[in-house]
Design a protein around this motif. Sequence first.
Motif, PDB file in Angstrom:
ATOM      1  N   GLY A 274       0.907  -1.182  -0.096  1.00  0.00           N
ATOM      2  CA  GLY A 274      -0.226  -0.030  -0.023  1.00  0.00           C
ATOM      3  C   GLY A 274       1.153   1.338   0.029  1.00  0.00           C
ATOM      4  N   ARG A 275       1.958   1.374   0.771  1.00  0.00           N
ATOM      5  CA  ARG A 275       2.800   2.351   0.879  1.00  0.00           C
ATOM      6  C   ARG A 275       3.718   2.546  -0.550  1.00  0.00           C
ATOM      7  N   ALA A 276       4.288   1.408  -0.866  1.00  0.00           N
ATOM      8  CA  ALA A 276       4.906   1.567  -2.260  1.00  0.00           C
ATOM      9  C   ALA A 276       4.092   2.025  -3.480  1.00  0.00           C
ATOM     10  N   LEU A 277       2.865   1.779  -3.302  1.00  0.00           N
ATOM     11  CA  LEU A 277       1.983   2.397  -4.497  1.00  0.00           C
ATOM     12  C   LEU A 277       1.401   3.695  -4.113  1.00  0.00           C
ATOM     13  N   GLN A 278       1.588   4.211  -3.152  1.00  0.00           N
ATOM     14  CA  GLN A 278       0.712   5.505  -2.626  1.00  0.00           C
ATOM     15  C   GLN A 278       0.983   6.962  -3.634  1.00  0.00           C
ATOM     16  N   SER A 279       2.236   6.629  -4.241  1.00  0.00           N
ATOM     17  CA  SER A 279       2.540   7.932  -5.081  1.00  0.00           C
ATOM     18  C   SER A 279       1.721   7.591  -6.546  1.00  0.00           C
ATOM     19  N   LEU A 280       1.321   6.476  -6.724  1.00  0.00           N
ATOM     20  CA  LEU A 280       0.649   6.550  -8.122  1.00  0.00           C
ATOM     21  C   LEU A 280      -0.913   6.830  -7.847  1.00  0.00           C
ATOM     22  N   PRO A 282      -4.800   6.547  -8.510  1.00  0.00           N
ATOM     23  CA  PRO A 282      -5.614   5.355  -8.184  1.00  0.00           C
ATOM     24  C   PRO A 282      -5.921   4.769  -9.684  1.00  0.00           C
ATOM     25  N   ALA A 283      -6.407   3.535  -9.581  1.00  0.00           N
ATOM     26  CA  ALA A 283      -6.816   3.030 -10.966  1.00  0.00           C
ATOM     27  C   ALA A 283      -8.099   3.579 -11.355  1.00  0.00           C
ATOM     28  N   ASP A 284      -8.453   3.693 -12.741  1.00  0.00           N
ATOM     29  CA  ASP A 284      -9.779   4.191 -12.812  1.00  0.00           C
ATOM     30  C   ASP A 284     -10.904   3.149 -12.989  1.00  0.00           C
ATOM     31  N   VAL A 289      -7.724  -0.918 -18.333  1.00  0.00           N
ATOM     32  CA  VAL A 289      -6.453  -0.612 -19.273  1.00  0.00           C
ATOM     33  C   VAL A 289      -6.158   0.774 -19.562  1.00  0.00           C
ATOM     34  N   SER A 290      -6.950   1.606 -18.720  1.00  0.00           N
ATOM     35  CA  SER A 290      -6.614   3.211 -18.861  1.00  0.00           C
ATOM     36  C   SER A 290      -5.107   3.187 -18.400  1.00  0.00           C
ATOM     37  N   LEU A 291      -4.451   4.434 -18.537  1.00  0.00           N
ATOM     38  CA  LEU A 291      -2.990   4.681 -18.292  1.00  0.00           C
ATOM     39  C   LEU A 291      -3.000   4.479 -16.519  1.00  0.00           C
ATOM     40  N   ASN A 292      -3.863   5.132 -16.115  1.00  0.00           N
ATOM     41  CA  ASN A 292      -3.695   4.952 -14.538  1.00  0.00           C
ATOM     42  C   ASN A 292      -3.904   3.519 -13.857  1.00  0.00           C
ATOM     43  N   SER A 293      -4.954   2.845 -14.744  1.00  0.00           N
ATOM     44  CA  SER A 293      -5.058   1.412 -14.354  1.00  0.00           C
ATOM     45  C   SER A 293      -3.782   0.679 -14.456  1.00  0.00           C
TER      46      SER A 293
END
Length: 317
Positions: A274-280, A282-284, A289-293
């Motif tokens: 969760g912390r490793a991903l927090q700078s990204l 959120p998925a749409d 397959v959107s860019l964020n997702s």
Amino acid sequence: MLRSLLAAVPVLILTLPALARSGGHGPLTVRQLAPGVYAAVGDTGRGSEGQPNTGFVVTDSGVVVIDAQSSPAHAQRLAAAIRSVTHRSIKWVILTHHHPDHHFGTIVFRRLGARVMAHPDLRVLAAEGGEDALIADWVRVVGLDAMRGFEFADKPDRPVTATDTLQLGGRALVVIHPGAGHSPGDLLVWLPRERVLFAGDILIEDGVSMMVDGSSAELLRALAVIDSLDPTTVIPGHGSIPRRPRELVGQTRAYVTGLRSSMRTAIEGGAPMGRALQSLPPADENRPVSLNSRRRRNAVRVYLEEERIYMGLDSAP
Ligand SMILES: [Zn+2]
């Protein structure tokens, strides 16, 4: 009940992936890349959310199609585009992999007498719920009309698990399995004389290739294969054809290696996922397959890969 269903409909349509509700209307844009070699360019500027790119090669003995579009209706459009160029029969369809947007139109070409070259490993995450669920999901993406006449047709007549050269009418198409970078059934289609490469979804116009059905190590290996071929023209699975193929390969490699090193740093620092991903971002929602997702789903995948390496369960590549 009916009212609430109807009320939900517009929301659903709005949030569906933007793929091809155009459902087979209007002609495809066809671009000649070399004599007899064509790309039917799908949607650009949408990463992997739009219609994929496909291609075809006209030889003296018939036509070879590369990827079969996302539905029977879309495949009919491709068949019409081919007919606008040649009346020779369609002999082969080569599938770059087994995601529905690349092969759900295959049945149209089979009914025209074509045989299928593909990797025999048909597994994809999207099909984990079974074939009926996959079809139902896909109907929501392309619409029921586009799916009329659908049958699964991606099981290869001529399976390729390493390298196989299709010789037809004086042309050579080298079909290469470069590893399971994007999916277990990935194939590249390489025309050595024309130096044209159909890369499937190993390359996407924005450099953020999906790894959730494959792995980052294998994707890097596939990129090295592409570099070693040194193509003049590369057709990515989705989006515009890059002016400089090496730049798109380099951009994709930089994304993958950057993600790996940031996940490794997070794990070495004891950060939970969760912390490793927090700078990204959120998925749409409803846009897998959107860019964020893609960025978030890839990060999850790579975190798990790096965690296994850290724990000594896998060796570092
Ligand atoms: Zn794909």
